[in-house]
Scaffold this active site. Structure first.
Site, short mmCIF file in Angstrom:
data_model
loop_
_atom_site.label_atom_id
_atom_site.label_comp_id
_atom_site.label_asym_id
_atom_site.label_seq_id
_atom_site.Cartn_x
_atom_site.Cartn_y
_atom_site.Cartn_z
N TYR A 102 0.52 -0.87 0.02
CA TYR A 102 -0.17 0.20 -0.17
C TYR A 102 1.28 1.17 -0.10
O TYR A 102 -0.06 2.42 0.23
CB TYR A 102 -1.23 0.01 1.15
CG TYR A 102 -0.01 0.20 2.47
CD1 TYR A 102 0.45 0.85 3.02
CD2 TYR A 102 -0.13 -1.26 2.90
CE1 TYR A 102 1.04 1.05 4.61
CE2 TYR A 102 0.97 -2.32 4.55
CZ TYR A 102 1.25 -0.49 4.98
OH TYR A 102 2.21 -0.73 5.83
N GLY A 103 1.97 1.24 -0.35
CA GLY A 103 3.24 2.50 0.05
C GLY A 103 3.94 1.79 -0.84
O GLY A 103 3.76 2.56 -1.69
N THR A 104 5.26 2.85 -0.29
CA THR A 104 6.98 2.68 -1.45
C THR A 104 7.19 1.49 -1.82
O THR A 104 6.95 1.59 -2.77
CB THR A 104 8.20 3.22 -0.27
OG1 THR A 104 7.80 1.86 0.45
CG2 THR A 104 7.59 4.34 0.66
N LEU A 105 6.09 0.38 -1.94
CA LEU A 105 6.53 -1.34 -2.87
C LEU A 105 5.61 -0.74 -4.04
O LEU A 105 5.65 -1.50 -4.44
CB LEU A 105 6.13 -2.08 -1.95
CG LEU A 105 7.53 -2.49 -0.88
CD1 LEU A 105 7.28 -3.75 -0.17
CD2 LEU A 105 8.98 -2.45 -1.30
N GLU A 161 10.80 -4.15 6.06
CA GLU A 161 9.48 -3.60 6.83
C GLU A 161 9.96 -3.85 8.69
O GLU A 161 9.39 -3.87 8.97
CB GLU A 161 8.33 -4.81 6.80
CG GLU A 161 8.33 -4.77 5.51
CD GLU A 161 7.62 -3.10 5.02
OE1 GLU A 161 7.59 -1.69 5.76
OE2 GLU A 161 7.46 -2.43 3.28
#
EC number: 2.3.2.-
Length: 157
Positions: A14-17, A89
């Protein structure tokens, strides 16, 4: 068929990936293992998604039922890739990883791993609650290599 057998898990990012975001290269580096894009989806359960710390890191906060249905991408990954994502993470020391139901664009539901943070200051909940994360010039993400303080120690920032 053999490739499917090597894939170990589905992961919701949901983010930087996500594609076009600063850490997407983790999913495309062959030495990190295999990752295959399955499609876009959103969490069936609402969660607070915020950007926090001086490094503008997206955090999915472990407060199910609060916030929004979070938009993201689903990847099928092998064991090697899953272990590399755990390193990125800082699981299980910083982020936690749990199974959640994801509603795919084709209206099917699937179970995916997602990373979220359980221990955070309450003031994180006062931040803008996002539906979808995007790195922006106004809130530029800073990679681990340029940070002078650990993100964990910077949550109160």
């Amino acid at each position: 068929m053999a490739e499917k057998l090597r894939m170990a898990a589905r992961v919701f990012v949901y983010g930087t990936l996500k594609r076009g975001e600063p850490n997407h290269h983790w999913l495309t580096k062959k030495e990190n293992g295999q990752a295959r894009f399955l499609g876009r989806g959103k969490t069936e359960t609402k969660f607070p998604l915020v950007v926090g710390t001086r490094y503008n890191i997206p955090f999915l906060l472990a407060r199910p039922g609060e916030g929004n249905h979070i938009e993201g991408e689903v990847y099928e990954v092998d064991e090697t890739m899953l272990s590399k994502l755990d390193i990125l993470e800082d699981y299980p020391d910083y982020y936690d990883r749990e199974q959640q139901t994801i509603l795919m664009e084709q209206n099917e539901t699937i179970q995916c791993w997602l990373y979220l943070i359980r221990n955070f200051p309450d003031k994180m909940l006062a931040k803008e609650l996002l539906i979808s994360y995007h790195n922006t010039p106004e809130r530029p993400y800073n990679e681990k290599s340029v940070r002078t303080v650990s993100a964990r120690d910077d949550l109160s920032y």
